[in-house]
Design a protein around this motif. Structure first.
Motif, PDB file in Angstrom:
ATOM      1  N   ALA A 101      37.006  40.066  38.087  1.00  0.00           N
ATOM      2  CA  ALA A 101      36.365  38.787  37.789  1.00  0.00           C
ATOM      3  C   ALA A 101      36.865  38.196  36.489  1.00  0.00           C
ATOM      4  CB  ALA A 101      34.852  38.968  37.733  1.00  0.00           C
ATOM      5  N   GLN A 153      40.735  37.052  37.030  1.00  0.00           N
ATOM      6  CA  GLN A 153      41.006  36.046  38.054  1.00  0.00           C
ATOM      7  C   GLN A 153      41.500  34.760  37.411  1.00  0.00           C
ATOM      8  OE1 GLN A 153      40.450  36.306  41.594  1.00  0.00           O
ATOM      9  NE2 GLN A 153      41.623  34.411  41.546  1.00  0.00           N
ATOM     10  N   THR A 207      37.326  39.636  45.438  1.00  0.00           N
ATOM     11  CA  THR A 207      36.580  39.035  44.336  1.00  0.00           C
ATOM     12  C   THR A 207      35.127  38.836  44.748  1.00  0.00           C
ATOM     13  OG1 THR A 207      38.567  37.861  43.635  1.00  0.00           O
ATOM     14  CG2 THR A 207      36.484  37.055  42.773  1.00  0.00           C
TER      15      THR A 207
END
Length: 782
Positions: free
Chosen positions: A236, A239, A250
């Protein structure tokens, strides 16, 4: 399966959704044995068939923080059929998700067994399950109704619950028309619109009717849960924040959460259709939904907040009757259709014969108007042909200014030009009648032409602005006065055009009488047309150009760029001054009389195309989220884009006027295009009406494909020009001719009262500038 859970001193027994028990496994289990399995003391649970319906419960059991089936925290529940979230919600109140989560983690459910035995020794598992679901639903609604102050709403809602238990048609219709669970949110389908017409058609006992509301449900991840997730989910934090496609591993929250990226379609707000009794207001529905939905979200680690606006609700009732304004509009529309034709208009003008050649059409307004492919396309150069299509509007400004300069100077030089006051009068009388009729239509009949889930928030919303601010449109000040509530959002173009027309006339008159002063003011006008948008963009840190993201398209008036730069006359003058200068040079150099070589014409054409590309395609930089905002770069582009576009348009007009660009000239001079050109102004006025009605009347979201867009655009174009033809024949053309005849009539009377002196030198009269019409009234008026 019996689930027994101790939370805050209460015991919950809930039927799980395991495989239904068979008769072979069905020895009767006593209350004592159930207590042994669960490890806590429980009360004997009566059969669900014998339990009284919820709407007959005594008032003392309806408190928010105690279940209607569990009157105190010390007592155990009288029903073993409630789902877990109802027990938490009704017996103990938690202020937020974190408090609930901690309490939930501290108590582990203990499994047991529980069967309902009916007469004859047969077990009816599905009756038990259905009864538990209905009881849980009723318990949530009943607990929420305590906070609703509308007595009639409470009574009709209880009648609705009774009807649902009995499977009565009218109650089932209300339930059927409502959205049970939103679908497609992750793919961007945030509008779950239920069945609008079914809801409004409900007719129940005691005159119960349906009210359709489109609730806004905000979806959010609790902060502490988010912190725990980010700590244990390295992906996270690594990303790419600008990625269009997310990694499949995700967290879903990365797809839902809105982090301020305008290019992403927001999924953190869903539009949820609900059908309720008409006596319940938007506020009542908001209270109930905020009571019922958050516990459901808490069970799944989601925070939900509901907002219901009055304008998002509709009630099935008799259509609103016509008022005085509506009848006045109809009378006005019919009367214009009875206007006389040109021959009869000539007789009405006291029989003065005249020749009135067709004037130039100019300054006509523009004909404006798979979630992953859209943001991806925004970052590609070819998409700028549509995303930066707002520059097409500047084409009309540039062409209008070019024609104004060339034709006005030519007529004044020949001694046939109209005076400044006369020219303004003719301009106003040509534009305003059709414009006023459309504004009048918006303010009266428009919102009575249909209905739909979004009708009140779109069509009626626009109509109300015209009811309040119609006068700013007719005075051509709507882009400055009450501009956030402008009637007809596309009408910003007309006040800009009228302001530029007046400035252009004054500059041309000055150029004729005092050339040196005219040149100075023309240069000053050009410099200010570039400097003002630069300063406004830099000071306000606005975007370099209008970015057509969904936030702007859903509500243009709320855009700061739209209000500060896009609609204001002082920030859009660039293309107009470019066209004015080009038209002046074209007249002074007699370029229409000088044969331009083929290579010169082609060079000008090539320069114009290169300028178009140079200013159009670089805008992709501003749609690329990886590029950081640069105030000076944005201000420079905002200052130059429209002026350079005007220069390119002017170069194109000069090259085409030479007649050397044969293919393009033949296409633009094609007879059907010439005929449609006369309808462009009326088409500009009415085109948005079809788009607005289509949006407001849609019952379901539309899936966008190239085929659907082409099909819908073609239909809207045909309807637009059909209505434009009627408006042109009924209003624009007759009033244009009336204005011309009035000018001729008053001019002729003035000449009879004050005959012109004999022997006046024509050259002297010309040096005096534009003073009116010459003898005979045979002239062209721009």
């Amino acid at each position: 399966m019996l689930l027994t859970n101790t939370r805050g001193g209460t015991t919950l027994e809930a039927l799980s959704t395991t495989t239904p028990p068979t008769q072979n496994s069905g020895a009767e289990i006593s209350t004592a044995s159930r207590a042994e399995v669960s490890g806590v003391e429980t009360m004997q649970t009566p059969s669900c068939v014998e339990r009284p319906p919820l709407f007959e419960l005594p008032p003392e059991m309806a408190h928010r923080h105690s279940s209607p089936l569990n009157s105190s925290a010390a007592e155990t529940t009288t029903s073993s059929m409630l789902p877990p979230y109802h027990s938490v919600h009704q017996s103990v109140k938690y202020d937020d998700f974190e408090e609930w989560h901690e309490a939930d983690a501290a108590s582990e459910p203990v499994a047991g067994k529980y069967y309902e035995e009916k007469d004859g020794g047969e077990l009816d598992y599905w009756d038990v399950l259905r009864e538990s679901q209905i009881s849980g639903f009723e318990a949530s609604i009943e607990a929420a109704l305590v906070e609703v102050g509308n007595e009639r709403c409470r009574e009709e809602t209880r009648e609705l619950l009774k009807g649902l238990r009995n499977f009565t048609l009218w109650a089932t219709q209300i339930f059927d028309a409502s959205v049970k669970y939103p679908i497609g949110i992750l793919s961007g389908n945030v509008y779950n619109m239920g069945d609008f017409d079914e809801c409004l058609s409900v007719r129940g006992p005691q005159d119960i009717r349906g009210r359709y509301c489109l609730a806004h449900v905000e979806i959010k991840e609790p902060e502490k849960a988010k912190a725990r997730r980010l700590k244990g989910e390295p992906m996270a934090t690594t990303q790419d924040p600008f990625a269009v496609w997310l990694h499949p591993m995700t967290s879903t929250w990365e797809q839902i959460e809105f982090k301020g990226a305008r290019w992403r379609h927001r999924r953190d707000t869903a539009f949820w259709a609900m059908c309720v009794p008409a006596s319940c207001s938007a506020g009542d529905l908001q209270t109930v939904m905020n009571h019922v939905l958050p516990p459901l979200g808490f069970e799944n680690g989601i925070q939900l907040k509901v907002t219901v606006r009055p304008q998002d609700c509709s009630v099935g009732s008799h259509p609103e009757g016509f008022g005085t304004a509506d009848w006045a509009f109809c009378t006005r529309a019919v009367s214009t259709s009875l206007l006389l034709h040109e021959e009869e208009l000539q007789q009405a003008a006291h029989g003065y014969e005249h020749r009135w050649p067709e004037g130039h059409v100019r300054n006509q307004g523009p004909l404006n108007g798979d979630d992953y492919h859209v943001p991806q396309g925004n970052r590609q150069v070819p998409y700028m042909l549509t995303l930066h299509g707002d520059l097409v509007v500047d084409t009309f400004f540039a062409v209008g200014a070019f024609l104004l300069a060339y034709t006005t100077l030519k007529e004044w030089e020949a001694g046939k030009g109209a005076g400044l006051g006369v020219a303004f009068f003719l301009r106003y009388i040509r534009l305003t009648p059709a414009y006023a009729l459309v504004v009048f239509f918006y303010g009266t009949l428009l919102k009575k032409l249909g209905s739909g889930p979004l009708w009140n928030s779109t069509v009626a919303y626009e109509a109300d602005f015209c009811t309040w601010n119609w006068w700013t449109n007719l005075l051509y000040v709507s882009n400055y006065v009450n501009s956030p509530h402008m009637c007809m959002v596309q009408s910003w173009y007309l006040p800009c055009d009228m302001h530029y027309f007046l400035i252009g006339l004054l500059l041309l008159a000055l150029l004729r009488r005092r050339p040196w002063a005219g040149h100075a003011f023309l240069v000053l006008f050009a410099v200010s047309a570039v400097a003002v948008p630069f300063a406004v963009t830099l000071a306000g840190e606005h975007d370099a150009t209008m970015l057509f993201y969904r936030d702007f398209l859903s509500n243009p008036r709320a855009s700061k760029h739209f209000q500060a730069l896009y609609t204001k006359s002082h920030t859009r003058a660039g293309p107009y001054v470019a066209g004015l200068i080009a038209g002046y040079i074209f007249h002074k150099r007699k370029l229409n009389e000088t044969k331009m070589s083929k290579w010169t014409a082609r060079a000008l054409f090539a320069v114009s195309v290169l300028l178009f590309a140079a200013i159009l395609f670089p805008a992709v930089v501003f749609y690329t989220p990886q590029v950081e905002y640069d105030a000076w770069g944005a201000a420079s582009y905002a200052a130059l884009q429209r002026f350079i576009w005007g220069v390119a348009v002017s170069a194109l007009v000069v090259s085409l006027a030479s007649g050397k660009i044969c293919l393009v000239s033949s296409i633009l001079c094609w007879t059907p295009f010439v005929a449609l050109g006369k309808l462009t102004y009326c088409a500009y006025l009415v085109h948005f009406t079809f788009q607005l009605i289509g949006l407001g009347a849609d019952r379901n979201p539309n899936y966008v494909t190239n085929y659907n867009v082409l099909l819908k655009s073609t239909g809207e174009t045909v309807f637009t020009f059909s209505l434009a033809l009627i408006l042109y024949l009924m209003v624009e053309a007759p009033f244009r001719d009336i204005g011309r005849l009035l000018v001729i009539s008053f001019t002729a009377k003035d000449r009879r009262r004050k005959p012109r002196a004999q022997g006046v030198d024509k050259a002297v009269a010309q040096r005096r500038g534009p003073i009116g019409f010459p003898d005979g009234g045979k002239q062209e008026v721009v």
